[in-house]
Enzyme design. Structure first.
Site, short mmCIF file in Angstrom:
data_model
loop_
_atom_site.label_atom_id
_atom_site.label_comp_id
_atom_site.label_asym_id
_atom_site.label_seq_id
_atom_site.Cartn_x
_atom_site.Cartn_y
_atom_site.Cartn_z
CG HIS A 1 75.58 50.93 83.24
ND1 HIS A 1 74.33 51.18 83.74
CD2 HIS A 1 76.35 51.97 83.62
CE1 HIS A 1 74.34 52.33 84.40
NE2 HIS A 1 75.56 52.83 84.35
CG MET A 2 80.58 45.83 84.65
SD MET A 2 81.65 44.45 84.14
CE MET A 2 81.35 43.34 85.51
CG HIS A 3 80.82 53.22 83.99
ND1 HIS A 3 80.48 54.35 83.28
CD2 HIS A 3 79.82 53.03 84.89
CE1 HIS A 3 79.33 54.82 83.74
NE2 HIS A 3 78.91 54.05 84.71
CB VAL B 1 71.39 54.51 82.97
CG1 VAL B 1 70.59 53.60 82.04
CG2 VAL B 1 71.63 55.87 82.29
CG ASN C 1 78.75 54.09 89.21
OD1 ASN C 1 79.76 53.88 89.89
ND2 ASN C 1 78.74 54.91 88.18
NE ARG D 1 84.77 53.49 70.94
CZ ARG D 1 85.88 53.30 71.65
NH1 ARG D 1 86.07 53.96 72.78
NH2 ARG D 1 86.82 52.46 71.23
CG ASP D 2 79.38 56.91 78.89
OD1 ASP D 2 79.08 56.26 79.90
OD2 ASP D 2 78.99 58.10 78.70
P1 AMP Z 1 75.74 55.64 85.65
O1 AMP Z 1 75.85 57.04 86.21
O2 AMP Z 1 76.71 54.68 86.26
O3 AMP Z 1 74.31 55.15 85.69
O4 AMP Z 1 76.18 55.76 84.14
C1 AMP Z 1 75.30 56.03 83.08
C2 AMP Z 1 76.16 56.32 81.88
O5 AMP Z 1 75.35 56.21 80.72
C3 AMP Z 1 76.77 57.72 81.85
O6 AMP Z 1 78.19 57.61 81.79
C4 AMP Z 1 76.19 58.35 80.59
O7 AMP Z 1 77.11 59.19 79.92
C5 AMP Z 1 75.83 57.12 79.78
N1 AMP Z 1 74.79 57.29 78.79
C6 AMP Z 1 73.58 57.84 78.96
N2 AMP Z 1 72.85 57.75 77.84
C7 AMP Z 1 73.62 57.11 76.91
C8 AMP Z 1 73.44 56.71 75.56
N3 AMP Z 1 72.29 56.94 74.90
N4 AMP Z 1 74.47 56.10 74.93
C9 AMP Z 1 75.62 55.87 75.57
N5 AMP Z 1 75.85 56.21 76.86
C10 AMP Z 1 74.86 56.83 77.52
#
Ligand code: AMP
Ligand code: ZN
Length: 113
Positions: A99-101, A95, A86, A28-29
């Site tokens: 990763h797939m959201h 990050v 993204n 989970r995000d």
């Molecule tokens: P992006 O902007 O597509 O790189 O998405 C990165 C996502 O990682 C964001 O939605 C953050 O809320 C999520 N995120 C960052 N750190 C963590 C963590 N430790 N556990 C879960 N989600 C995270």
């Protein structure tokens, strides 16, 4: 390598895991943008989608299949869900471990912002 999501894969940083197999894991995000907001990642470190090659087709397929199986397990497959990946600055990637959201539980608008 100092990668947040690699540390989640290794268990050094905790997460709320919802799915795992040999290729991928999903958790989970921390900052959910929908009632269900889950990140599906390859266990292998691949910084962006640009790093995928022919040898990663199975990994990418496993990520897509994970999305479908998570949707079924959350019983949102019929109502629908959104999968977003993204890439780099204009894509909004923050990050740099691909990763797939997976988002579900509300209706999403189009086009995205
Ligand atoms: P992006 O902007 O597509 O790189 O998405 C990165 C996502 O990682 C964001 O939605 C953050 O809320 C999520 N995120 C960052 N750190 C963590 C963590 N430790 N556990 C879960 N989600 C995270
Ligand atoms: Zn990584």
């Amino acid at each position: 390598m100092d990668c947040l999501f690699c540390k989640i894969v290794s268990g050094d940083i905790p997460c709320e895991k919802v799915y795992e197999n040999a290729e991928v894991m999903a958790f989970r995000d921390l900052n959910p943008q929908a009632p269900h907001h889950i990140l599906i990642i390859p266990k292998q470190h691949l910084s962006t989608l640009n790093d995928f090659g022919a040898e990663h087709v199975a990994t990418f397929g496993a990520m897509g299949l994970a999305a479908k199986e998570i949707a079924q397990s959350l019983e949102v497959d019929e109502q629908g869900y959104r999968v977003v990946l993204n890439c780099n600055a204009d894509g909004g990637q923050t990050v740099f471990h691909t990763h797939m959201h997976f988002m579900a539980g509300r209706a999403f608008s189009w086009p995205p912002g």
